[in-house]
Design an enzyme around this catalytic site. Structure first.
Site, PDB file in Angstrom:
ATOM      1  N   GLY A  23       0.830  -1.190   0.000  1.00  0.00           N
ATOM      2  CA  GLY A  23       0.000   0.000   0.000  1.00  0.00           C
ATOM      3  C   GLY A  23       0.865   1.240   0.000  1.00  0.00           C
ATOM      4  N   CYS A  24       0.333   2.351   0.486  1.00  0.00           N
ATOM      5  CA  CYS A  24       1.118   3.582   0.580  1.00  0.00           C
ATOM      6  C   CYS A  24       2.405   3.316   1.342  1.00  0.00           C
ATOM      7  CB  CYS A  24       0.304   4.665   1.281  1.00  0.00           C
ATOM      8  SG  CYS A  24       1.217   6.200   1.578  1.00  0.00           S
TER       9      CYS A  24
END
Length: 221
Positions: free
Chosen positions: A34-35
């Site tokens: 993810g981020c």
């Protein structure tokens, strides 16, 4: 593979980094979860993780940037002490800290990027074991790392940069080696809420930083 070298002369403040393992003594792992800000902090707080950096990998676009990512994914790359961590143990952290049941847009997809055939084999066994144990489909991919492009400076140690008094002081001390600092990795993790009180206390006691800087760190912890 891109690495950021520590300078040959170090201020006294950086004694903890002088004592850290050099790149030749560590092993490297790269994960998309993810981020990349969160995994950078998560791994940075863990004892035995020596250095962290965030960047772009898993695609074919040359010279990716945040605003021209092409087909790459946001990833965290870590250097770790192989006497403290096995690659399989790192994978346990990866599985526990991202949603491996969902297919995400390519920028934020789950992906394990193996640096060699040994890592790839361990990752595939770990992925298969997770599927067998849970009875669920694992959407996180296992691929071989082809290239890693460091992200822009403002993405490196993002949580620590939310404490500008601290980040500015460390960047002034470290210069280009800020991202490669073990101390910066730990403080970045602590700023995000990771790490035990004992870890935090022990590290801060060894840092010869101005009282205003240390007070700002303690205020956030």
């Amino acid at each position: 593979m891109s690495r950021i070298a520590l300078p040959t002369t170090q201020p006294t403040t950086l004694a903890r980094d002088v004592e850290a393992l050099g790149p030749a003594e560590t092993e490297t792992a790269t994960f998309g979860m993810g981020c990349f800000w969160g995994p950078d902090a998560l791994f940075g707080a863990k004892p035995g993780v020596v250095r962290t950096r965030v960047g772009y990998a898993g695609g074919t676009t040359s010279e990716p940037t945040y605003y021209a990512l092409g087909d790459h994914t946001e990833v965290v790359q870590i250097e770790y002490d192989p006497d403290r961590w096995t690659y399989a143990e790192l994978l346990d952290v990866v599985w526990a800290n991202h949603d491996w049941t969902r297919s995400q847009k390519r920028q934020y997809r789950g992906v394990i990027l193996a640096h060699d055939e040994r890592q790839r084999a361990v990752a595939e066994r770990s992925r298969d074991a997770l599927a067998d144990r849970t009875g669920q489909s694992v959407e996180t991919a296992v691929e071989s790392l082809q290239q890693f492009s460091p992200a822009e400076d403002y993405h490196q140690k993002y949580e620590l940069r939310t404490l500008p008094v601290v980040a500015d002081e460390l960047e002034e001390l470290y210069g280009d080696a800020f991202t490669a600092s073990t101390v910066a990795a730990r403080l970045n993790g602590f700023a995000a809420g990771y790490g035990s009180e004992g870890q935090q206390r022990d590290l801060l006691a060894t840092l010869d930083l101005p009282p205003t800087v240390l007070d700002e760190v303690r205020r956030r912890l």
